[in-house]
Motif scaffolding. Structure first.
Motif, PDB file in Angstrom:
ATOM      1  N   MET A 112       0.804  -1.211  -0.039  1.00 10.78           N
ATOM      2  CA  MET A 112      -0.092  -0.024  -0.080  1.00 10.78           C
ATOM      3  C   MET A 112       0.802   1.237  -0.186  1.00 10.78           C
ATOM      4  O   MET A 112       0.488   2.290  -0.220  1.00 10.78           O
ATOM      5  N   ALA A 113       2.262   1.135   0.386  1.00 12.71           N
ATOM      6  CA  ALA A 113       3.124   2.196   0.412  1.00 12.71           C
ATOM      7  C   ALA A 113       4.502   2.005  -0.332  1.00 12.71           C
ATOM      8  O   ALA A 113       4.666   0.893  -0.256  1.00 12.71           O
ATOM      9  N   ILE A 114       5.012   2.937  -0.622  1.00  8.37           N
ATOM     10  CA  ILE A 114       6.438   2.958  -1.336  1.00  8.37           C
ATOM     11  C   ILE A 114       6.983   3.839  -0.511  1.00  8.37           C
ATOM     12  O   ILE A 114       6.797   4.935  -0.429  1.00  8.37           O
ATOM     13  N   GLY A 115       8.290   3.345  -0.185  1.00  2.08           N
ATOM     14  CA  GLY A 115       9.382   4.157   0.694  1.00  2.08           C
ATOM     15  C   GLY A 115      10.452   4.472  -0.040  1.00  2.08           C
ATOM     16  O   GLY A 115      10.734   3.582  -0.746  1.00  2.08           O
ATOM     17  N   TYR A 116      11.020   5.684   0.265  1.00  6.01           N
ATOM     18  CA  TYR A 116      12.217   6.024  -0.803  1.00  6.01           C
ATOM     19  C   TYR A 116      13.114   6.543   0.448  1.00  6.01           C
ATOM     20  O   TYR A 116      12.803   7.403   1.110  1.00  6.01           O
ATOM     21  N   HIS A 117      14.553   6.396   0.278  1.00  6.94           N
ATOM     22  CA  HIS A 117      15.464   7.109   0.833  1.00  6.94           C
ATOM     23  C   HIS A 117      15.648   8.405   0.045  1.00  6.94           C
ATOM     24  O   HIS A 117      16.211   8.267  -1.127  1.00  6.94           O
ATOM     25  N   ALA A 118      15.180   9.309   0.525  1.00  3.77           N
ATOM     26  CA  ALA A 118      15.504  10.646  -0.315  1.00  3.77           C
ATOM     27  C   ALA A 118      16.667  11.449   0.291  1.00  3.77           C
ATOM     28  O   ALA A 118      16.570  12.018   1.188  1.00  3.77           O
ATOM     29  N   LYS A 119      17.469  11.639  -0.501  1.00  6.10           N
ATOM     30  CA  LYS A 119      18.967  12.117  -0.218  1.00  6.10           C
ATOM     31  C   LYS A 119      18.901  13.567  -0.370  1.00  6.10           C
ATOM     32  O   LYS A 119      18.408  14.107  -1.171  1.00  6.10           O
ATOM     33  N   ALA A 120      18.739  14.103   0.741  1.00  5.54           N
ATOM     34  CA  ALA A 120      18.899  15.597   0.959  1.00  5.54           C
ATOM     35  C   ALA A 120      20.282  16.422   0.640  1.00  5.54           C
ATOM     36  O   ALA A 120      21.168  15.678   0.982  1.00  5.54           O
ATOM     37  N   ALA A 121      20.205  17.480  -0.014  1.00  2.00           N
ATOM     38  CA  ALA A 121      21.418  18.113   0.003  1.00  2.00           C
ATOM     39  C   ALA A 121      21.789  18.964   1.290  1.00  2.00           C
ATOM     40  O   ALA A 121      20.949  19.186   1.795  1.00  2.00           O
ATOM     41  N   PRO A 122      23.146  19.088   1.403  1.00  3.49           N
ATOM     42  CA  PRO A 122      23.410  20.034   2.601  1.00  3.49           C
ATOM     43  C   PRO A 122      23.323  21.261   2.335  1.00  3.49           C
ATOM     44  O   PRO A 122      23.269  21.554   0.907  1.00  3.49           O
ATOM     45  N   PRO A 123      22.815  22.144   3.174  1.00  2.00           N
ATOM     46  CA  PRO A 123      22.930  21.973   4.414  1.00  2.00           C
ATOM     47  C   PRO A 123      21.578  21.395   5.072  1.00  2.00           C
ATOM     48  O   PRO A 123      20.489  22.075   4.430  1.00  2.00           O
ATOM     49  N   THR A 124      21.645  20.396   5.872  1.00  2.00           N
ATOM     50  CA  THR A 124      20.532  19.603   6.275  1.00  2.00           C
ATOM     51  C   THR A 124      20.019  20.453   7.478  1.00  2.00           C
ATOM     52  O   THR A 124      19.935  20.018   8.643  1.00  2.00           O
ATOM     53  N   VAL A 125      19.366  21.645   7.064  1.00  2.00           N
ATOM     54  CA  VAL A 125      18.718  22.101   8.058  1.00  2.00           C
ATOM     55  C   VAL A 125      17.096  22.450   7.492  1.00  2.00           C
ATOM     56  O   VAL A 125      17.087  22.480   6.313  1.00  2.00           O
ATOM     57  N   THR A 126      16.191  22.789   8.113  1.00  2.00           N
ATOM     58  CA  THR A 126      14.716  22.737   7.824  1.00  2.00           C
ATOM     59  C   THR A 126      14.358  23.573   6.830  1.00  2.00           C
ATOM     60  O   THR A 126      13.844  23.168   5.828  1.00  2.00           O
ATOM     61  N   MET A 127      14.715  24.799   6.795  1.00  2.00           N
ATOM     62  CA  MET A 127      14.121  25.701   5.709  1.00  2.00           C
ATOM     63  C   MET A 127      14.667  25.448   4.291  1.00  2.00           C
ATOM     64  O   MET A 127      13.782  25.478   3.505  1.00  2.00           O
ATOM     65  N   PRO A 128      15.871  25.089   4.156  1.00  2.70           N
ATOM     66  CA  PRO A 128      16.519  25.025   2.677  1.00  2.70           C
ATOM     67  C   PRO A 128      15.716  23.700   2.101  1.00  2.70           C
ATOM     68  O   PRO A 128      15.351  23.754   0.974  1.00  2.70           O
ATOM     69  N   ARG A 129      15.469  22.672   3.091  1.00  2.00           N
ATOM     70  CA  ARG A 129      15.104  21.324   2.815  1.00  2.00           C
ATOM     71  C   ARG A 129      13.616  21.335   2.415  1.00  2.00           C
ATOM     72  O   ARG A 129      13.121  20.865   1.345  1.00  2.00           O
ATOM     73  N   LEU A 130      12.832  22.446   3.229  1.00  2.00           N
ATOM     74  CA  LEU A 130      11.489  22.448   2.842  1.00  2.00           C
ATOM     75  C   LEU A 130      11.450  23.130   1.333  1.00  2.00           C
ATOM     76  O   LEU A 130      10.574  22.786   0.508  1.00  2.00           O
ATOM     77  N   LYS A 131      12.332  24.081   1.184  1.00  2.00           N
ATOM     78  CA  LYS A 131      12.235  24.669  -0.003  1.00  2.00           C
ATOM     79  C   LYS A 131      12.568  23.775  -1.223  1.00  2.00           C
ATOM     80  O   LYS A 131      12.022  23.906  -2.383  1.00  2.00           O
ATOM     81  N   ALA A 132      13.684  22.983  -1.011  1.00  2.00           N
ATOM     82  CA  ALA A 132      13.975  21.903  -1.997  1.00  2.00           C
ATOM     83  C   ALA A 132      12.711  20.977  -2.198  1.00  2.00           C
ATOM     84  O   ALA A 132      12.665  21.015  -3.615  1.00  2.00           O
ATOM     85  N   MET A 133      12.185  20.853  -1.193  1.00  2.00           N
ATOM     86  CA  MET A 133      11.054  19.632  -1.458  1.00  2.00           C
ATOM     87  C   MET A 133       9.936  20.245  -2.277  1.00  2.00           C
ATOM     88  O   MET A 133       9.127  19.574  -3.188  1.00  2.00           O
ATOM     89  N   VAL A 134       9.397  21.660  -2.004  1.00  2.00           N
ATOM     90  CA  VAL A 134       8.313  22.188  -2.934  1.00  2.00           C
ATOM     91  C   VAL A 134       8.960  22.921  -3.971  1.00  2.00           C
ATOM     92  O   VAL A 134       7.986  22.995  -5.045  1.00  2.00           O
ATOM     93  N   SER A 135       9.933  23.231  -4.315  1.00  2.05           N
ATOM     94  CA  SER A 135      10.415  24.015  -5.534  1.00  2.05           C
ATOM     95  C   SER A 135      11.284  22.955  -6.276  1.00  2.05           C
ATOM     96  O   SER A 135      11.513  23.487  -7.554  1.00  2.05           O
ATOM     97  N   GLY A 136      11.796  22.021  -5.803  1.00  2.42           N
ATOM     98  CA  GLY A 136      12.686  20.960  -6.728  1.00  2.42           C
ATOM     99  C   GLY A 136      13.905  21.669  -6.736  1.00  2.42           C
ATOM    100  O   GLY A 136      14.853  20.943  -7.561  1.00  2.42           O
ATOM    101  N   ALA A 137      14.320  22.836  -6.507  1.00  2.00           N
ATOM    102  CA  ALA A 137      15.629  23.458  -6.621  1.00  2.00           C
ATOM    103  C   ALA A 137      16.569  23.412  -5.609  1.00  2.00           C
ATOM    104  O   ALA A 137      16.071  23.464  -4.417  1.00  2.00           O
ATOM    105  N   ILE A 138      17.831  23.309  -5.618  1.00  2.00           N
ATOM    106  CA  ILE A 138      18.672  23.268  -4.581  1.00  2.00           C
ATOM    107  C   ILE A 138      19.192  24.530  -4.198  1.00  2.00           C
ATOM    108  O   ILE A 138      19.775  25.348  -5.079  1.00  2.00           O
ATOM    109  N   GLY A 139      18.807  25.136  -3.154  1.00  2.00           N
ATOM    110  CA  GLY A 139      19.026  26.653  -2.591  1.00  2.00           C
ATOM    111  C   GLY A 139      20.427  26.809  -2.769  1.00  2.00           C
ATOM    112  O   GLY A 139      21.458  25.854  -2.726  1.00  2.00           O
TER     113      GLY A 139
END
Lengths: 990, 237
Positions: free
Chosen positions: A131-158
């Motif tokens: 029923m679910a698929i899971g992925y290891h989603a590699k985050a780009a550094p710096p691994t702090v919240t705001m840039p990561r949220l931006k990356a998730m919703v805009s697809g761009a590496i800030g």
């Protein structure tokens, strides 16, 4: 005489000029080097459903077309154009802050640990049932919240500097998913971290933001999210529900990965998933539409619960798609858990699943596993849309790409040429890969129309698309945007120039000083040759540091270099001390005195060596060997009672040491008593705070604790400033020749002449007391702010500095002044790492930065964070005030030609110039290294964070040197003024 | 400046004269060569035995290999250098050997402390390695000096604190000892790198560094002995 005075003014002028050069160069370089903005502005519209390069389409202003359309018309326009029917109508985006994917999906093909599996039973049942698929989603550094949220919703590496704005979140203006959803008329609700509200102000119809401010709160912060959940799930007036749970991140910050709170927290998250999933299944048959639940985490966490860097533990974030109701054969548990993607891939996937244009600056690639239920035609179309978007982005960065002309109608005649090898420049490769894929796709379409399509063709088309997408995505995400070369060059040149000026000033100064010395001590300049080795070594250290900066692992493990180098230096000094020791106890008085002195020096150096070794063993710093045992880990295992008793012990020891140092100073007991009393009061306030409040992990924000901390800040601040202002005025001045001898400066070389002209002793005494007050207040402040485990290292550092002071006061002309100042600077840098800092952003202690703040303030918590991180270099710089008073420099001045300005220059010259000079060498060298390494794999994860540290160290040095210079000049002016008055009065009386 | 230099030369000459008075047997270049050769061979034999008879080396089993090497090396060094002891008339050969044997653990303590201060790990698992390493270092550095000089502070100070040897024997003691220390110091540099090689462990690369430094320094010391001996001969003429 006049030449020396102008020389003092000149010195100041040159120093200030060098500083200005350095600041300008540094700011130019920083703004040139760190990319701040992505390439494309604007928002993707309906043109993203057409192939790039079709000028006929793109020339039409999209605003003209779209302004007139209502959101619903736009939505249906998108649906018509995209040719993919949206699979879902509603989206629930559940963000679990700081959850490592390893906790849910396991690592290296292994399922997660048993206790973690047990903590999330429902999620695992979903995964195993397909029923679910899971992925290891590699985050780009710096691994702090705001840039990561931006990356998730805009697809761009800030840009890298986004980190700097993490505590000052601003609205996201670039094209992003939420903006796209808003344009098609979605209603959105947000519950959780208020970062979302700052990123998207006014976008949510309902919201309940919680602050990540109270890091120690792990319960309430999530309850505030879940309390609305039932209500929201029963409503049907939203299309997007964002849930952002912060509790797990807070658990990590408090207790690390293996905290005892982790299991219950995961269970709580599992309950939320269960609740949402059951409700979406129930409502599925209603007309509310199909709902997709996406569980993501913004970043992972290290073993100790920190994040910010680029280790696997930190970048391993989760992406879990629940509700794809599959369809195809995802029966195999392993295949549902061991895929790895990039975090930015979430944005294009969601955009394609919901039929909105992919955000313009997206560098992600759609996740193929989530499109399995589409027809072949639709899957290829999804790939095609993604490729078009990426192609446009590449085109914006490689203008040479756009000269290709493929027809807008989408049909190309030469069908066979789809499988050539691609080589050459990046432009050619990307263009060729894109053409390959497009051609194969067209031929597949053609064959399908004619009924001859084969599975083989389909597969090769998919492969070709993936190849293009992968290459383009990698190229885009690794690409460092074009650097403005003149800006960078000018910055580097300015920094190099200031470095040269500093070095010139230091050489000039030392030449002046040591020729004077030679004249003065012409009898015994024998020592000059003997002292060459450690001077050469101290210069060699600079060279070693500069060279080691080029190696990424040396940057990661910088603490080893400092410790090794400092211990070696101490051993060399030990060797010197042995040199002046004359074996048997001679009968001559002179010999006895010399032996006594070198015995004292030996003891001091042994103390320095031992405390240095303990400091080194306290934190196993760095990146690669953090798992090795160290004293702090051992103590943490031993329990919080032991830590607290150590904290109290080191507080008491610190006060004892401070009192001892105070009463070494005997010329004026009344003043000393005042200082001691103040110091004891503030010390006990700090200890009280530790006893009462520091241990309560679960108290979110105690009003009394905050109040007490504020009282301590006020006491320390007012006290220090009061002392600095008042002491030079209160210090009694004795003009008579029968002044009491300074206990430390028992030098016979102080000429009565200088003493008559200027009350040197009083100047020294004031400096000593003020320097001591600075250091003690700083250490007490750190005792309050730092983690409990760091209290002992702070005491050891303070002890090291006092011991060095004693050693230096006894060494006299044996050691050159610049050598001692440089050694102190090195000790400061080693201490920086001994307090658990490293060159990754992950080790910055965020929790301490909120002590004593009653409301969120970016500026104040930033200052506190700076104070915590730069404890040790700042302490060393503050100790320079004391150093000036203990180091006997009077032999430098030739009595006849002594001039007061000259005297000030002699006092201030080395303690200010040497730190500035050393820092400017390191800064310039590291800037060049960063430029050379700009294409290195680790440029963003290793070299750039280090550069931020280097820049902040520079700021720290500026502040410290400014404080030292201002204090000394103030003391000098007050004392000179008072002595003048006193002399005139006594003359008048006479 | 010139005057100072002259003065210093005079002081040196006086010192030389005084040491010549109560000096040991003089060392010829050939003797120096053979002593260094035997010392070097001692190391080589230790390594060879470890490798061929026990099939271990410094990387695979540092503790036992180092133990084997110092057990081979220290008697060789003690016996050889005791022959050239200071004041042979007042001090018997056996006494010199005894001094060397005594110096072995004492010197090891000093080297171990030095290594720990410079950052060697202190946990229990590393203890045997550190002990055996420092015994080896001690037999290269301190044992010869102890056998020759005994407890003469001025000699020790001149050799180790000032690094001013002024005759063949002192060159032969001073330079290899310094070579071993400098080699070990340089050998520690690769340790923090993240290459994940087994030889980056404490004390493997430090041992290699020390051995290489020691062997190179013996060559250098031989050169000094040759030059110095030549000068002395000329002076005598």
């Amino acid at each position: 005489m006049t030449s020396t005075t102008t020389s003092f003014t000149k010195f100041t002028f040159f120093t200030v000029a060098a500083l200005v050069f350095q600041i300008t160069g540094l700011s130019l370089f920083v703004f040139g080097f760190f990319p701040v903005k992505p390439a494309l502005s604007g928002v993707s519209g309906w043109e993203s459903f057409f192939a790039p390069g079709c000028h006929s389409v793109e020339n039409q202003s999209q605003t003209q077309m779209e302004m007139g359309l209502s959101p619903y018309e736009l939505k249906s326009l998108y649906q018509d154009l995209s040719l993919i029917p949206p699979l879902f109508d509603r989206l629930i985006l559940m963000v679990i802050d700081g959850l490592p994917a390893e906790f849910v999906l396991g690592k290296d093909g292994q399922p997660p640990r048993k206790d973690l599996m047990d903590a999330m039973p429902y999620t695992h049942s979903l995964l195993s049932s397909g029923m679910a698929i899971g992925y290891h989603a590699k985050a780009a550094p710096p691994t702090v919240t705001m840039p990561r949220l931006k990356a998730m919703v805009s697809g761009a590496i800030g840009g890298f500097l986004d980190v700097a704005f993490n505590f000052n979140t601003q609205a996201l203006l670039d094209d992003n998913l939420l903006g796209q959803f808003l344009r098609i008329g979605w209603k959105m609700v947000m519950l959780g971290d208020e970062t979302w509200l700052k990123l998207f102000p006014g976008l949510f119809v309902r919201h309940d933001g919680v602050s990540s401010f109270f890091v120690k709160d792990t319960v309430q912060v999530d309850k505030n999210v879940s309390r609305h959940l039932e209500n929201e799930l029963s409503r049907d007036d939203w299309n997007l529900l964002v849930l952002h749970y912060l509790g797990l991140d807070h658990v990590g910050h408090i207790g690390g990965r293996s905290s005892s709170l982790m299991g219950p927290k995961l269970l709580e998250m599992d309950e939320v998933v269960k609740m949402i999933h059951l409700s979406t299944i129930q409502t599925h048959d209603n007309d509310r539409g199909r709902t997709l639940l996406v569980v993501v985490s913004d970043h992972g966490m290290t073993e100790s619960g920190n994040h910010g860097g680029s280790s696997y533990e930190e970048t391993d974030s989760l992406a879990l798609f629940i509700g794809l109701k599959n369809q195809v054969s995802i029966s195999h548990y392993a295949s549902a858990t061991h895929n790895s993607i990039l975090q930015v891939d979430i944005a294009p996937t969601l955009a394609l699943l919901y039929g909105v244009p992919i955000p313009k600056n997206n560098v992600g690639v759609l996740i193929s596993g989530t499109f399995d239920c589409l027809t072949d035609h639709q899957q290829l179309r999804a790939l095609e849309l993604n490729s078009w978007q990426l192609y446009r982005l590449v085109e914006a960065q490689l203008p040479g790409l756009s000269c290709g002309d493929f027809s807008c109608s989408g049909f190309i005649d030469d069908l066979g040429s789809g499988s050539g090898e691609c080589s050459g420049s990046m432009e050619k490769i990307l263009r060729c890969l894109f053409m390959n894929a497009a051609n194969l796709h067209n031929s597949w379409k053609y064959k399908k129309e004619t009924g001859f399509e084969s599975r083989e063709d389909y597969r090769s088309t998919v492969t070709a698309y993936h190849e293009f997408l992968k290459t383009a995505s990698e190229w885009l995400s690794r690409r460092v945007t074009d650097k403005p070369v003149p800006l960078l060059a000018f910055g580097v040149v300015a920094m190099a120039l200031s470095c040269l000026i500093f070095l010139g000033l230091i050489t000039c100064m030392s030449r002046e000083v040591y020729t004077g010395e030679k004249q003065h001590l012409s009898g015994s300049s024998n020592s000059k040759i003997r002292w060459c080795l450690d001077e050469a070594f101290i210069l060699g250290v600079v060279l070693i540091l500069v060279m080691s900066m080029g190696s990424s692992s040396m940057v990661e493990e910088e603490q080893y270099i400092w410790n090794f180098v400092i211990s070696t230096l101490y051993l060399l000094l030990l060797r010197k001390a042995v040199q002046s020791h004359s074996g048997r106890s001679g009968s001559a008085l002179f010999l006895k005195a010399q032996n006594k002195r070198s015995d004292f020096q030996l003891c001091a150096i042994f103390l320095l060596l031992i405390s240095g070794r303990i400091l080194r063993g306290w934190h196993q710093g760095g990146v690669n060997w953090t798992h090795l045992p160290d004293i702090s880990k051992w103590l943490e295992q031993a329990g919080s009672n032991l830590i607290r008793s150590i904290q109290l012990t080191s507080g008491l020891l610190m006060m004892g040491l401070g009192l001892f140092a105070l009463f070494l100073f005997v010329t004026n007991t009344k003043l000393v008593r005042v200082v001691a009393l103040f110091f004891l009061i503030s010390g006990f306030l700090v200890l009280w705070h530790i006893m009462e409040y520091q241990d309560n992990e679960f108290v979110s924000s105690d009003y009394h604790a905050t109040l007490l901390a504020q009282i301590i800040y006020a006491t320390l601040g007012v006290g220090t400033i009061g002392f600095v202002v008042a002491l030079p005025w209160l210090m009694p001045i004795q003009i008579s020749s029968t002044y009491s001898k300074h206990k430390i400066n028992s030098s016979t070389l102080v000429s009565v002449d200088i003493q008559y002209k200027f009350p040197l002793l009083e100047f020294r005494d004031s400096s000593y007391l003020i320097g001591l007050a600075y250091m003690l207040c700083w250490c007490l402040l750190q005792l309050l702010l730092q983690q409990p485990i760091n209290s002992m290292p702070i005491f050891l550092l303070l002890m090291q500095i006092f011991t060095s002071m004693l050693y230096y006061s006894s060494s006299g002309p044996q050691n050159k002044e610049w050598l001692e100042v440089a050694l102190l600077y090195y000790v400061g840098m080693a201490g920086h790492f001994a307090l658990g800092n490293s060159n990754t952003l992950a080790t910055i202690d965020v929790a301490g930065a909120f002590i004593g703040l009653s409301s969120h303030s970016t500026l104040l918590s930033g200052i506190l964070m700076f104070i915590i991180t730069y404890t040790s270099p700042m302490l060393v710089l503050l100790s320079m005030v004391m150093y000036i008073s203990v180091k006997d420099t009077s032999y430098l001045a030739i009595p006849q030609s002594v001039d007061l300005e000259q005297f000030l220059k002699m006092m201030l010259g080395f303690p200010c110039l040497v730190p500035l000079g050393l820092n400017s060498i390191l800064l310039t060298a590291y800037t060049v290294v960063l430029l050379l390494m700009r294409n290195h794999l680790f440029v963003w994860s290793v070299f750039s964070p280090k550069y931020l540290y280097v820049c902040t160290t520079t700021v720290c040095i500026y502040i410290g040197v400014f404080v030292v210079a201002a204090t000394e000049i103030y003391i000098y002016m007050v004392i000179a003024f008072r002595s003048k008055i006193q002399v005139s009065i006594s003359n008048g009386i006479l | 400046m010139e005057e100072e230099k002259k003065k210093k030369k005079e002081i040196c000459n006086i010192a030389k004269a005084s040491t010549a008075e109560n000096s040991s047997r003089s060392v010829s270049a050939l003797q120096a060569l053979s002593i260094h050769l035997i010392c070097g061979l001692g190391l080589a034999i230790g390594l060879w035995v470890a490798h061929n008879l026990y099939s271990m080396n410094v990387v695979s089993d540092p503790s036992r290999t180092l133990r084997l090497i110092w057990i081979v090396e220290s008697p060789i060094v003690t016996l050889l250098y005791s022959w050239f002891r200071l004041n042979p008339e007042q001090c018997s050969y056996l006494k010199a050997v005894g001094r060397g044997i005594l110096a072995l653990p004492v010197g090891a303590l000093v080297t171990a402390l030095g290594a720990i201060v410079l950052g060697a790990p202190v946990s229990i698992e590393y203890l045997p390695k550190t002990i055996n390493w420092s015994l080896l270092m001690s037999s290269c550095m301190f044992v010869p000096a102890a056998s020759v000089f005994g407890s003469s502070w001025s000699h020790w100070q001149r050799i180790f604190a000032y690094t001013k040897p002024n005759e063949s024997l002192e060159y032969m003691i001073c330079i290899p000892a310094h070579g071993a220390v400098i080699g070990a110091w340089l050998g520690a540099w690769p340790m923090p790198l993240d290459w994940e090689r087994p030889w980056q462990e404490w004390p493997v690369c430090v041992t290699y560094g020390a051995m290489i430094g020691y062997l190179l320094a013996m060559v250098v010391s031989l050169g000094f002995v040759l030059v110095h001996g030549g000068r002395q001969h000329r002076k005598r003429d």
